[in-house]
Design a protein around this motif. Structure first.
Motif, PDB file in Angstrom:
ATOM      1  N   ALA A 228       0.855  -1.189   0.000  1.00 37.09           N
ATOM      2  CA  ALA A 228       0.000   0.000   0.000  1.00 37.09           C
ATOM      3  C   ALA A 228       0.893   1.242   0.000  1.00 37.09           C
ATOM      4  CB  ALA A 228      -0.899  -0.003   1.232  1.00 37.09           C
ATOM      5  N   ALA A 229       0.266   2.427  -0.122  1.00 39.16           N
ATOM      6  CA  ALA A 229       1.017   3.684  -0.027  1.00 39.16           C
ATOM      7  C   ALA A 229       0.748   4.315   1.329  1.00 39.16           C
ATOM      8  CB  ALA A 229       0.576   4.632  -1.133  1.00 39.16           C
ATOM      9  N   ILE A 230       1.663   5.166   1.779  1.00 36.72           N
ATOM     10  CA  ILE A 230       1.425   5.935   2.996  1.00 36.72           C
ATOM     11  C   ILE A 230       1.536   7.419   2.660  1.00 36.72           C
ATOM     12  CG2 ILE A 230       2.393   6.532   5.254  1.00 36.72           C
ATOM     13  CD1 ILE A 230       2.746   3.614   5.805  1.00 36.72           C
ATOM     14  N   GLU A 231       0.499   8.173   3.066  1.00 37.03           N
ATOM     15  CA  GLU A 231       0.506   9.624   2.876  1.00 37.03           C
ATOM     16  C   GLU A 231       0.690  10.289   4.231  1.00 37.03           C
ATOM     17  OE1 GLU A 231      -2.524   9.933  -0.947  1.00 37.03           O
ATOM     18  OE2 GLU A 231      -3.084  10.861   0.974  1.00 37.03           O
ATOM     19  N   LEU A 232       1.779  11.016   4.380  1.00 35.30           N
ATOM     20  CA  LEU A 232       2.061  11.694   5.644  1.00 35.30           C
ATOM     21  C   LEU A 232       1.682  13.163   5.502  1.00 35.30           C
ATOM     22  CD1 LEU A 232       5.588  10.147   6.312  1.00 35.30           C
ATOM     23  CD2 LEU A 232       3.425   9.490   7.397  1.00 35.30           C
ATOM     24  N   GLU A 233       0.997  13.703   6.507  1.00 34.79           N
ATOM     25  CA  GLU A 233       0.653  15.128   6.490  1.00 34.79           C
ATOM     26  C   GLU A 233       1.773  15.888   7.189  1.00 34.79           C
ATOM     27  OE1 GLU A 233      -3.153  15.083   8.420  1.00 34.79           O
ATOM     28  OE2 GLU A 233      -3.850  13.597   6.960  1.00 34.79           O
ATOM     29  N   TRP A 234       2.495  16.642   6.399  1.00 34.52           N
ATOM     30  CA  TRP A 234       3.704  17.339   6.849  1.00 34.52           C
ATOM     31  C   TRP A 234       3.478  18.126   8.138  1.00 34.52           C
ATOM     32  CZ3 TRP A 234       8.497  19.437   4.725  1.00 34.52           C
ATOM     33  CH2 TRP A 234       8.782  20.742   5.082  1.00 34.52           C
ATOM     34  N   GLN A 235       2.363  18.885   8.205  1.00 32.41           N
ATOM     35  CA  GLN A 235       2.175  19.764   9.385  1.00 32.41           C
ATOM     36  C   GLN A 235       1.711  18.990  10.614  1.00 32.41           C
ATOM     37  OE1 GLN A 235       0.399  19.775   6.658  1.00 32.41           O
ATOM     38  NE2 GLN A 235      -1.765  20.117   7.056  1.00 32.41           N
ATOM     39  N   ALA A 236       1.347  17.704  10.449  1.00 29.55           N
ATOM     40  CA  ALA A 236       0.891  16.912  11.608  1.00 29.55           C
ATOM     41  C   ALA A 236       2.052  16.217  12.315  1.00 29.55           C
ATOM     42  CB  ALA A 236      -0.117  15.871  11.142  1.00 29.55           C
ATOM     43  N   GLU A 281      -6.885   8.203  25.730  1.00 32.55           N
ATOM     44  CA  GLU A 281      -7.500   8.953  26.833  1.00 32.55           C
ATOM     45  C   GLU A 281      -6.944   8.528  28.186  1.00 32.55           C
ATOM     46  OE1 GLU A 281     -11.671   8.413  26.114  1.00 32.55           O
ATOM     47  OE2 GLU A 281     -11.583   9.820  24.409  1.00 32.55           O
ATOM     48  N   THR A 282      -6.674   7.227  28.350  1.00 35.64           N
ATOM     49  CA  THR A 282      -6.146   6.768  29.637  1.00 35.64           C
ATOM     50  C   THR A 282      -4.628   6.969  29.718  1.00 35.64           C
ATOM     51  OG1 THR A 282      -6.026   4.549  28.713  1.00 35.64           O
ATOM     52  CG2 THR A 282      -7.945   5.036  30.073  1.00 35.64           C
ATOM     53  N   GLY A 283      -4.010   7.380  28.607  1.00 34.81           N
ATOM     54  CA  GLY A 283      -2.567   7.642  28.627  1.00 34.81           C
ATOM     55  C   GLY A 283      -1.706   6.399  28.477  1.00 34.81           C
ATOM     56  N   VAL A 284      -2.328   5.235  28.283  1.00 34.14           N
ATOM     57  CA  VAL A 284      -1.557   3.997  28.088  1.00 34.14           C
ATOM     58  C   VAL A 284      -0.696   4.130  26.822  1.00 34.14           C
ATOM     59  CG1 VAL A 284      -1.709   1.507  27.696  1.00 34.14           C
ATOM     60  CG2 VAL A 284      -3.345   2.625  29.220  1.00 34.14           C
ATOM     61  N   VAL A 285      -1.295   4.752  25.808  1.00 31.25           N
ATOM     62  CA  VAL A 285      -0.554   5.028  24.570  1.00 31.25           C
ATOM     63  C   VAL A 285      -0.600   6.529  24.339  1.00 31.25           C
ATOM     64  CG1 VAL A 285      -0.536   4.690  22.062  1.00 31.25           C
ATOM     65  CG2 VAL A 285      -1.138   2.776  23.561  1.00 31.25           C
ATOM     66  N   LYS A 286       0.570   7.095  24.025  1.00 26.72           N
ATOM     67  CA  LYS A 286       0.621   8.490  23.583  1.00 26.72           C
ATOM     68  C   LYS A 286       0.918   8.437  22.098  1.00 26.72           C
ATOM     69  CE  LYS A 286       2.173  10.835  27.773  1.00 26.72           C
ATOM     70  NZ  LYS A 286       2.400   9.662  28.640  1.00 26.72           N
ATOM     71  N   ALA A 287       0.115   9.089  21.281  1.00 27.38           N
ATOM     72  CA  ALA A 287       0.350   9.026  19.841  1.00 27.38           C
ATOM     73  C   ALA A 287      -0.334  10.189  19.138  1.00 27.38           C
ATOM     74  CB  ALA A 287      -0.158   7.705  19.275  1.00 27.38           C
ATOM     75  N   THR A 288       0.220  10.550  17.989  1.00 28.22           N
ATOM     76  CA  THR A 288      -0.321  11.617  17.156  1.00 28.22           C
ATOM     77  C   THR A 288      -0.640  11.028  15.794  1.00 28.22           C
ATOM     78  OG1 THR A 288       1.294  13.070  18.213  1.00 28.22           O
ATOM     79  CG2 THR A 288       0.201  13.931  16.254  1.00 28.22           C
ATOM     80  N   ARG A 289      -1.797  11.389  15.258  1.00 28.83           N
ATOM     81  CA  ARG A 289      -2.148  10.926  13.913  1.00 28.83           C
ATOM     82  C   ARG A 289      -1.377  11.756  12.890  1.00 28.83           C
ATOM     83  NH1 ARG A 289      -5.161  11.841   9.699  1.00 28.83           N
ATOM     84  NH2 ARG A 289      -6.255  10.112   8.658  1.00 28.83           N
ATOM     85  N   ILE A 290      -0.662  11.096  11.988  1.00 27.64           N
ATOM     86  CA  ILE A 290       0.194  11.825  11.047  1.00 27.64           C
ATOM     87  C   ILE A 290      -0.124  11.534   9.585  1.00 27.64           C
ATOM     88  CG2 ILE A 290       2.172  12.104  12.608  1.00 27.64           C
ATOM     89  CD1 ILE A 290       3.471   9.677  11.153  1.00 27.64           C
ATOM     90  N   GLY A 291      -1.124  10.707   9.312  1.00 21.64           N
ATOM     91  CA  GLY A 291      -1.436  10.454   7.907  1.00 21.64           C
ATOM     92  C   GLY A 291      -2.338   9.262   7.736  1.00 21.64           C
ATOM     93  N   ARG A 292      -2.331   8.732   6.510  1.00 23.61           N
ATOM     94  CA  ARG A 292      -3.223   7.602   6.231  1.00 23.61           C
ATOM     95  C   ARG A 292      -2.588   6.655   5.236  1.00 23.61           C
ATOM     96  NH1 ARG A 292      -7.002   8.126   1.823  1.00 23.61           N
ATOM     97  NH2 ARG A 292      -6.124   9.570   0.322  1.00 23.61           N
ATOM     98  N   VAL A 293      -3.128   5.447   5.223  1.00 24.19           N
ATOM     99  CA  VAL A 293      -2.706   4.446   4.251  1.00 24.19           C
ATOM    100  C   VAL A 293      -3.626   4.594   3.038  1.00 24.19           C
ATOM    101  CG1 VAL A 293      -2.270   1.984   3.857  1.00 24.19           C
ATOM    102  CG2 VAL A 293      -2.048   2.944   6.171  1.00 24.19           C
ATOM    103  N   ALA A 294      -3.031   4.553   1.846  1.00 25.67           N
ATOM    104  CA  ALA A 294      -3.808   4.763   0.617  1.00 25.67           C
ATOM    105  C   ALA A 294      -3.467   3.648  -0.381  1.00 25.67           C
ATOM    106  CB  ALA A 294      -3.464   6.132   0.025  1.00 25.67           C
ATOM    107  N   PRO A 295      -4.287   3.496  -1.402  1.00 28.17           N
ATOM    108  CA  PRO A 295      -3.919   2.528  -2.440  1.00 28.17           C
ATOM    109  C   PRO A 295      -2.651   2.985  -3.139  1.00 28.17           C
ATOM    110  CG  PRO A 295      -6.206   3.282  -2.688  1.00 28.17           C
ATOM    111  CD  PRO A 295      -5.558   4.176  -1.681  1.00 28.17           C
TER     112      PRO A 295
END
Ligand code: ADP
Ligand code: MG
Length: 319
Positions: A228-236, A281-295
């Motif tokens: 698959a492809a990955i699209e990263l959002e630069w400002q995220a 929300e519980t803080g078990v995982v800290k993560a930021t959404r940075i993009g999506r998987v695309a065809p």
């Protein structure tokens, strides 16, 4: 006085090797370990060579920490639990002061991350440290690079670029460093393996990798192995704190192509977003959404104007 090989192992390393699941540890011809019923065995190995992976004059406790942590990071990326490790140590000489620091760094992190040193090999030659880690994961559950599908969201567990910025400073040891520079160096030597996050993501992420060679290169491995492809959002993309003072272009280059941060990059299908949200929300995982998987294939970086941004230079390659 230089200790002989066996005295050295007994003195510095034997005490790091205890645990209920170590039936025979350091001292025999091989270790005998007690795996947990129902789990699968996971193993990874990493070698650090002086002058290539760290400056030869670096503090030995820091070298030990870094070597253990880069292995632990591979386990985090699989969602695995580390349990045992072996150490192949090649030393130019039996330097007790160096060994004392190295063993102290190793013992500290082995305790922190609950893994036991169960054997190894000690030889003379150019300073090289190789650690092989062994551990476990629930049968069939390990997080792979190959599970991402178009439509999944892409996340990263923390800010990027700090270790790459530190690498630029490493040449200048001996010079006095500002507090900000100290912070960067700390990020390089003491990456935080995201073990808790990886394990919490076992039933949630569709794929995962730890960022050792740079986000573009490592997201590229997920894309390649998932078809698959990955699209990263630069400002995220979250930047390491000290990079906020850098010119934006340079900060982004370090965040996208600089290795050694050891955050996790992972993908989550739409039907697991609510479960991820609870972990965030519980803080078990800290993560930021940075993009999506695309065809498609490859990694693209998308700017604010939806234009594709081309970033030169991939991740670090030895060959
Ligand atoms: P052999 O000759 O049978 O391969 P060695 O003499 O190399 O065994 O090692 C003796 C014991 O010390 C073994 O249990 C080995 O795993 C352990 N050992 C050797 N070097 C290290 C090291 N750097 N760290 C931990 N254990 C070590
Ligand atoms: Mg033997």
């Amino acid at each position: 006085m230089a200790l002989g090989e066996f005295a050295l192992i007994d003195h510095f390393f034997k005490s790091i090797g205890n645990g209920e699941d170590v039936l025979v540890g350091i001292g025999d011809d091989a270790a005998i370990l007690k795996p947990t019923a129902g789990k699968q065995l996971v193993t990874a190995i990493d070698t650090l060579v002086a002058g290539v992976h760290f400056p030869a004059e670096a503090d030995s406790a820091s070298i030990a920490s870094r070597c253990l942590r880069v292995n632990l990071s591979d386990f985090a990326a699989m969602g695995a639990t580390p349990k045992w490790f072996t150490l192949a140590l090649t030393l130019p000489e039996s330097d007790e002061q160096w060994l004392e620091g190295f063993a102290r760094g190793l013992a500290g992190d082995a305790a922190t991350y609950a893994c036991a040193l169960v054997g190894g090999d000690t030889t003379r030659g150019p300073l090289t440290i190789s650690i092989a880690m062994f551990g476990e994961v629930d049968a069939g559950k390990g997080l792979l690079r190959s599970g991402a599908r178009a439509g999944d969201a892409v996340y990263v567990t923390g800010p990027l670029g700090g270790a790459a910025a530190a690498l630029e400073l490493l040449g200048g040891t001996g010079k006095s460093l500002t507090p900000m520079q100290q912070q960067l160096l700390h990020a390089y030597y003491f990456p935080e393996p995201r073990l808790a996050a990886g394990q919490a993501l076992l039933d949630i992420a569709s794929s995962a990798i730890d960022i050792s060679d740079g986000l573009l290169a490592d997201a590229g491995h997920i894309a390649g192995q998932s078809g698959a492809a990955i699209e990263l959002e630069w400002q995220a993309i979250p930047l390491a704190e000290p990079l906020k003072d850098y010119p934006l272009e340079k900060a982004m280059r370090l965040a996208l192509t600089g290795g050694d941060d050891y955050e996790l990059c992972f993908t989550v299908p739409g039907n697991r977003t609510a479960a991820l949200q609870r972990l965030l929300e519980t803080g078990v995982v800290k993560a930021t959404r940075i993009g999506r998987v695309a065809p498609g294939s490859g990694v693209r970086c998308i700017g604010e104007d939806s234009q594709t941004i081309t970033v030169k230079t991939g991740g670090y390659r030895h060959f």
